[in-house]
Design a protein around this motif. Structure first.
Motif, PDB file in Angstrom:
ATOM      1  N   ASP A 123       0.823  -1.213   0.000  1.00  0.00           N
ATOM      2  CA  ASP A 123       0.000   0.000   0.000  1.00  0.00           C
ATOM      3  C   ASP A 123       0.854   1.258   0.000  1.00  0.00           C
ATOM      4  O   ASP A 123       1.841   1.363   0.751  1.00  0.00           O
ATOM      5  CB  ASP A 123      -0.909   0.011   1.235  1.00  0.00           C
ATOM      6  N   VAL A 124       0.445   2.224  -0.822  1.00  0.00           N
ATOM      7  CA  VAL A 124       1.154   3.509  -0.889  1.00  0.00           C
ATOM      8  C   VAL A 124       0.148   4.629  -1.135  1.00  0.00           C
ATOM      9  O   VAL A 124      -0.977   4.408  -1.576  1.00  0.00           O
ATOM     10  CB  VAL A 124       2.189   3.546  -2.035  1.00  0.00           C
ATOM     11  N   VAL A 125       0.586   5.846  -0.829  1.00  0.00           N
ATOM     12  CA  VAL A 125      -0.080   7.053  -1.322  1.00  0.00           C
ATOM     13  C   VAL A 125       0.826   7.602  -2.413  1.00  0.00           C
ATOM     14  O   VAL A 125       2.050   7.688  -2.224  1.00  0.00           O
ATOM     15  CB  VAL A 125      -0.283   8.099  -0.207  1.00  0.00           C
ATOM     16  N   ILE A 126       0.243   7.950  -3.553  1.00  0.00           N
ATOM     17  CA  ILE A 126       1.060   8.364  -4.693  1.00  0.00           C
ATOM     18  C   ILE A 126       0.526   9.658  -5.298  1.00  0.00           C
ATOM     19  O   ILE A 126      -0.679   9.911  -5.304  1.00  0.00           O
ATOM     20  CB  ILE A 126       1.119   7.251  -5.762  1.00  0.00           C
ATOM     21  N   ALA A 127       1.448  10.495  -5.765  1.00  0.00           N
ATOM     22  CA  ALA A 127       1.097  11.709  -6.501  1.00  0.00           C
ATOM     23  C   ALA A 127       1.933  11.715  -7.780  1.00  0.00           C
ATOM     24  O   ALA A 127       3.146  11.502  -7.732  1.00  0.00           O
ATOM     25  CB  ALA A 127       1.390  12.952  -5.658  1.00  0.00           C
ATOM     26  N   ILE A 128       1.265  11.931  -8.907  1.00  0.00           N
ATOM     27  CA  ILE A 128       1.953  11.908 -10.194  1.00  0.00           C
ATOM     28  C   ILE A 128       1.641  13.181 -10.968  1.00  0.00           C
ATOM     29  O   ILE A 128       0.477  13.459 -11.274  1.00  0.00           O
ATOM     30  CB  ILE A 128       1.527  10.681 -11.029  1.00  0.00           C
ATOM     31  N   MET A 129       2.663  13.952 -11.265  1.00  0.00           N
ATOM     32  CA  MET A 129       2.468  15.183 -12.023  1.00  0.00           C
ATOM     33  C   MET A 129       2.356  14.849 -13.515  1.00  0.00           C
ATOM     34  O   MET A 129       2.871  13.835 -13.988  1.00  0.00           O
ATOM     35  CB  MET A 129       3.619  16.158 -11.764  1.00  0.00           C
ATOM     36  N   ASP A 130       1.658  15.734 -14.241  1.00  0.00           N
ATOM     37  CA  ASP A 130       1.392  15.503 -15.664  1.00  0.00           C
ATOM     38  C   ASP A 130       1.820  16.731 -16.464  1.00  0.00           C
ATOM     39  O   ASP A 130       1.223  17.805 -16.349  1.00  0.00           O
ATOM     40  CB  ASP A 130      -0.104  15.221 -15.870  1.00  0.00           C
ATOM     41  N   GLY A 131       2.852  16.560 -17.289  1.00  0.00           N
ATOM     42  CA  GLY A 131       3.383  17.659 -18.079  1.00  0.00           C
ATOM     43  C   GLY A 131       2.479  18.110 -19.203  1.00  0.00           C
ATOM     44  O   GLY A 131       2.725  19.155 -19.821  1.00  0.00           O
ATOM     45  N   ASN A 132       1.414  17.350 -19.475  1.00  0.00           N
ATOM     46  CA  ASN A 132       0.474  17.742 -20.527  1.00  0.00           C
ATOM     47  C   ASN A 132      -0.418  18.902 -20.106  1.00  0.00           C
ATOM     48  O   ASN A 132      -1.102  19.486 -20.938  1.00  0.00           O
ATOM     49  CB  ASN A 132      -0.409  16.551 -20.923  1.00  0.00           C
ATOM     50  N   PHE A 133      -0.411  19.222 -18.814  1.00  0.00           N
ATOM     51  CA  PHE A 133      -1.254  20.295 -18.300  1.00  0.00           C
ATOM     52  C   PHE A 133      -0.370  21.465 -17.878  1.00  0.00           C
ATOM     53  O   PHE A 133       0.262  21.437 -16.817  1.00  0.00           O
ATOM     54  CB  PHE A 133      -2.087  19.799 -17.116  1.00  0.00           C
TER      55      PHE A 133
END
Length: 288
Positions: A123-133
């Motif tokens: 189990d993890v908490v994850i944050a992923i940034m998106d360069g398309n925005f």
């Protein structure tokens, strides 16, 4: 070259409309050129290879959606804070209209996606940034979503993983964008006080205020090969310090050599590497 082969196909089958139409269809939108080796590649082959050039190993930029597919176990991701809406704190002319058009075009709400998930069952908490925005720029909603994700990790006593990609602060939000540096850093300090693990993964590009805050605060900092990582551009730095900078000084390999990051990980190995780190530190970062 691929294009030459398709041209030859058109020439040898000039009487076959069906084959000509198929070749033309393949040319439109189904090919991508590698900026590194200049090879023309079939998009589907690139996607199957983790969006890495099979010819030279260049790592193409990924959307948050595709990154989640590669990292998080299928069917386990639960998105959080999806309801947060981008506002216009400085009444910047045309900003909200630009956001609306971008949301319609990209089908994503903001430059970061956060949530709970599992990596090979962990189990993890994850944050992923998106360069398309807006090139992953850090506005107040981006900062708030990351901060809430960190707070979720503290509340559930789970490790926090952050995939960074950004051009830096969002100019349309001015000083409010810059304040996200302090807010996310303060949240990470609480995560550290709780003895929980934070893994930061730097991808191409990671620059500006993101680099100057949460991107470089990981207990373990990983990076993809040849990722651009830095605060300001080379020209600005050279003009400031009045010195010529070494070749590739803002790339992953240079940063690893000089101790700024812990490991460079190929994309195909990223999930397994994260899993091994999570196992070593299960229950808290001091257990490894």
């Amino acid at each position: 070259m691929v294009i030459d082969k398709i041209k030859k196909l058109n020439e040898t089958d000039s009487n076959s409309n069906e084959k000509n139409e198929k070749a033309s269809e393949m040319l439109i939108g189904k090919w991508v050129k590698c900026d590194s080796c200049k090879e023309i590649l079939y998009k589907e082959d690139v996607h199957k290879n983790y969006s890495v050039c099979p010819n030279c190993g260049k790592h193409f930029r990924l959307s948050a959606r595709r990154r989640l597919e590669q990292i998080i176990d299928e069917g386990t991701f639960v998105e959080t804070n999806k309801d947060l809406q981008t506002t216009d704190p400085l009444n910047f002319d045309g900003y909200l209209k630009k956001i609306e058009l971008l949301q319609e075009k990209t089908k994503i709400d903001e430059a970061v996606k956060t949530g709970f998930g599992k990596i090979n069952g962990e189990d993890v908490v994850i944050a992923i940034m998106d360069g398309n925005f807006l090139m992953g720029s850090m506005g107040c909603v981006v900062g708030e979503k990351i901060t809430r994700a960190i707070e979720d990790a503290i509340s559930k006593r789970l490790p926090f993983i952050m995939f960074c990609v950004s051009g830096g602060a969002r100019m349309q939000e001015g000083i409010i964008s810059l304040m996200q540096m302090a807010k996310t850093s303060a949240a990470l300090a609480k995560l550290d006080d709780a003895g929980l693990l934070y893994i930061s993964v730097l991808t191409d590009p990671t620059t500006g205020g993101v680099t100057a805050s949460f991107a470089m605060l990981g207990d373990i900092i990983l990076a993809e090969p040849d990722a651009l990582i830095g605060f300001a551009g080379p020209r600005v730095i050279e003009q400031t310090i009045r010195q010529k900078l070494p070749e590739g000084f803002q790339r992953s390999e240079f940063l690893l050599e000089h101790g700024f990051i812990d490991k460079i990980v190929d994309r195909k190995d990223m999930k397994e590497t994260l899993y091994q780190i999570l196992k070593l530190h299960k229950g808290g970062k001091n257990n490894g």
